[in-house]
Design a protein around this motif. Structure first.
Motif, PDB file in Angstrom:
ATOM      1  N   SER A   3       3.086  -1.504  -3.977  1.00  0.00           N
ATOM      2  CA  SER A   3       1.971  -1.948  -3.706  1.00  0.00           C
ATOM      3  C   SER A   3       1.290  -1.774  -5.261  1.00  0.00           C
ATOM      4  O   SER A   3       1.555  -0.693  -5.820  1.00  0.00           O
ATOM      5  CB  SER A   3       1.057  -1.288  -3.197  1.00  0.00           C
ATOM      6  OG  SER A   3       0.999   0.337  -3.227  1.00  0.00           O
ATOM      7  N   GLU A  14      -8.581  -1.152  -5.124  1.00  0.00           N
ATOM      8  CA  GLU A  14      -8.261  -2.332  -4.807  1.00  0.00           C
ATOM      9  C   GLU A  14      -6.892  -2.368  -5.020  1.00  0.00           C
ATOM     10  O   GLU A  14      -6.180  -1.465  -5.414  1.00  0.00           O
ATOM     11  CB  GLU A  14      -8.664  -3.835  -5.442  1.00  0.00           C
ATOM     12  CG  GLU A  14      -7.680  -5.244  -4.779  1.00  0.00           C
ATOM     13  CD  GLU A  14      -7.948  -6.085  -5.837  1.00  0.00           C
ATOM     14  OE1 GLU A  14      -8.149  -7.603  -4.788  1.00  0.00           O
ATOM     15  OE2 GLU A  14      -7.783  -6.387  -6.688  1.00  0.00           O
ATOM     16  N   VAL A  16      -2.560  -3.563  -3.239  1.00  0.00           N
ATOM     17  CA  VAL A  16      -2.584  -5.040  -3.224  1.00  0.00           C
ATOM     18  C   VAL A  16      -1.015  -4.666  -3.025  1.00  0.00           C
ATOM     19  O   VAL A  16      -0.439  -3.836  -3.144  1.00  0.00           O
ATOM     20  CB  VAL A  16      -2.591  -6.087  -4.409  1.00  0.00           C
ATOM     21  CG1 VAL A  16      -1.885  -7.017  -4.212  1.00  0.00           C
ATOM     22  CG2 VAL A  16      -3.943  -5.886  -4.809  1.00  0.00           C
ATOM     23  N   HIS A  17      -0.578  -5.318  -1.218  1.00  0.00           N
ATOM     24  CA  HIS A  17       0.804  -5.005  -0.913  1.00  0.00           C
ATOM     25  C   HIS A  17       1.794  -6.243  -1.700  1.00  0.00           C
ATOM     26  O   HIS A  17       1.482  -7.458  -1.612  1.00  0.00           O
ATOM     27  CB  HIS A  17       0.963  -5.074   0.592  1.00  0.00           C
ATOM     28  CG  HIS A  17       2.387  -4.927   1.167  1.00  0.00           C
ATOM     29  ND1 HIS A  17       2.771  -6.679   1.382  1.00  0.00           N
ATOM     30  CD2 HIS A  17       2.661  -4.392   1.089  1.00  0.00           C
ATOM     31  CE1 HIS A  17       4.050  -5.779   1.471  1.00  0.00           C
ATOM     32  NE2 HIS A  17       4.001  -4.482   1.904  1.00  0.00           N
ATOM     33  N   SER A  20       2.951  -9.057   0.454  1.00  0.00           N
ATOM     34  CA  SER A  20       2.679  -9.715   1.038  1.00  0.00           C
ATOM     35  C   SER A  20       2.089 -10.892   0.296  1.00  0.00           C
ATOM     36  O   SER A  20       0.533 -11.591   0.248  1.00  0.00           O
ATOM     37  CB  SER A  20       2.304  -9.669   2.125  1.00  0.00           C
ATOM     38  OG  SER A  20       1.656  -8.261   1.556  1.00  0.00           O
ATOM     39  N   SER A  21       1.184  -9.694  -0.752  1.00  0.00           N
ATOM     40  CA  SER A  21       0.509 -10.204  -1.771  1.00  0.00           C
ATOM     41  C   SER A  21      -1.011  -9.641  -0.687  1.00  0.00           C
ATOM     42  O   SER A  21      -2.121 -10.318  -1.116  1.00  0.00           O
ATOM     43  CB  SER A  21       0.034 -12.024  -2.273  1.00  0.00           C
ATOM     44  OG  SER A  21       0.998 -11.936  -2.870  1.00  0.00           O
ATOM     45  N   GLN A  22      -1.300  -8.900   0.461  1.00  0.00           N
ATOM     46  CA  GLN A  22      -2.628  -9.142   0.954  1.00  0.00           C
ATOM     47  C   GLN A  22      -3.149  -7.754   0.524  1.00  0.00           C
ATOM     48  O   GLN A  22      -2.231  -6.931  -0.842  1.00  0.00           O
ATOM     49  CB  GLN A  22      -2.140  -8.251   2.084  1.00  0.00           C
ATOM     50  CG  GLN A  22      -1.514  -9.660   3.782  1.00  0.00           C
ATOM     51  CD  GLN A  22      -2.699 -10.127   3.971  1.00  0.00           C
ATOM     52  OE1 GLN A  22      -3.226  -9.550   4.124  1.00  0.00           O
ATOM     53  NE2 GLN A  22      -1.812 -11.267   3.425  1.00  0.00           N
ATOM     54  N   SER A  23      -4.631  -7.427   0.301  1.00  0.00           N
ATOM     55  CA  SER A  23      -5.403  -6.498  -0.023  1.00  0.00           C
ATOM     56  C   SER A  23      -5.806  -6.105   0.589  1.00  0.00           C
ATOM     57  O   SER A  23      -6.188  -6.883   1.475  1.00  0.00           O
ATOM     58  CB  SER A  23      -5.602  -6.703  -1.653  1.00  0.00           C
ATOM     59  OG  SER A  23      -6.985  -8.078  -1.128  1.00  0.00           O
ATOM     60  N   PHE A  24      -6.627  -4.768   0.224  1.00  0.00           N
ATOM     61  CA  PHE A  24      -7.854  -4.144   0.915  1.00  0.00           C
ATOM     62  C   PHE A  24      -8.417  -3.229  -0.115  1.00  0.00           C
ATOM     63  O   PHE A  24      -8.064  -2.842  -1.070  1.00  0.00           O
ATOM     64  CB  PHE A  24      -7.447  -2.927   2.066  1.00  0.00           C
ATOM     65  CG  PHE A  24      -6.819  -1.723   1.990  1.00  0.00           C
ATOM     66  CD1 PHE A  24      -7.158  -1.076   1.579  1.00  0.00           C
ATOM     67  CD2 PHE A  24      -5.289  -2.345   2.004  1.00  0.00           C
ATOM     68  CE1 PHE A  24      -6.440   0.424   1.355  1.00  0.00           C
ATOM     69  CE2 PHE A  24      -4.295  -0.698   1.192  1.00  0.00           C
ATOM     70  CZ  PHE A  24      -5.141   0.176   2.033  1.00  0.00           C
ATOM     71  N   THR A  44      -8.061   5.832   5.059  1.00  0.00           N
ATOM     72  CA  THR A  44      -6.350   4.767   5.336  1.00  0.00           C
ATOM     73  C   THR A  44      -5.334   5.686   5.714  1.00  0.00           C
ATOM     74  O   THR A  44      -4.370   5.296   6.398  1.00  0.00           O
ATOM     75  CB  THR A  44      -6.438   4.382   3.962  1.00  0.00           C
ATOM     76  OG1 THR A  44      -5.412   5.348   3.162  1.00  0.00           O
ATOM     77  CG2 THR A  44      -7.093   3.336   3.266  1.00  0.00           C
ATOM     78  N   ASN A  51      -1.161   3.463  12.215  1.00  0.00           N
ATOM     79  CA  ASN A  51      -0.674   2.163  12.867  1.00  0.00           C
ATOM     80  C   ASN A  51       0.617   2.436  13.252  1.00  0.00           C
ATOM     81  O   ASN A  51       1.147   1.159  13.392  1.00  0.00           O
ATOM     82  CB  ASN A  51      -0.749   1.703  10.849  1.00  0.00           C
ATOM     83  CG  ASN A  51      -2.196   1.566  11.110  1.00  0.00           C
ATOM     84  OD1 ASN A  51      -2.741   1.530  10.119  1.00  0.00           O
ATOM     85  ND2 ASN A  51      -3.101   0.461  11.825  1.00  0.00           N
TER      86      ASN A  51
END
Length: 132
Positions: A3, A14, A16-17, A20-24, A44, A51
């Motif tokens: 990440s 921010e 970013v994985h 996958s480009s997924q972010s939080f 988290t 999770n």
């Protein structure tokens, strides 16, 4: 690389994985100079425990041909001081159906031995409750 984390200012990051480009977004909590408008970094970690538990139970359930869809986990994190750190994580896992004793024990063991549970410092109290 797993990440990339970028500091955005005002105690916000921010995340970013890469694959996958997924972010939080994370924010500092209100009890530590933040706005608390998103998960804090320690949130988290606590949430990551739940999770991980649900994920490995899902893997085991699939192998046992059990449907776990709808299972939830409620997470409560307790912070300590001096030093400021997580002292306790409580996870309440709620199953949408009741499983027989053998399946319940398998799923509970699987959850309690997930990689995140095994990675947390031993001084962090982990209270895990399973509800049918």
């Amino acid at each position: 690389m797993t990440s990339k984390v970028t500091y955005l200012g005002n105690l916000r990051t921010e995340c970013v994985h890469i694959k996958s480009s997924q972010s939080f977004i994370t924010d500092a909590p209100t009890d530590n100079n933040g706005k608390g408008k998103a998960f804090s970094p320690t949130d988290t970690i606590a949430t990551g425990l739940a999770n991980c538990m649900l994920t490995v139970m899902g893997i085991k359930a699939s192998a046992l041909q059990i449907d776990m869809v709808g299972t939830t986990a409620e997470v409560t994190k307790t912070m300590g001081t001096d030093p400021r750190r997580i002292t306790k994580i409580e996870v309440v896992i709620n199953f949408p159906v009741t499983y027989n004793t053998k399946i319940s024990k398998i799923l509970e063991h699987t959850a309690k031995t997930c990689p995140v549970a095994n990675s947390l410092h031993p001084e962090i109290e982990q209270i895990i409750i399973f509800n049918p």
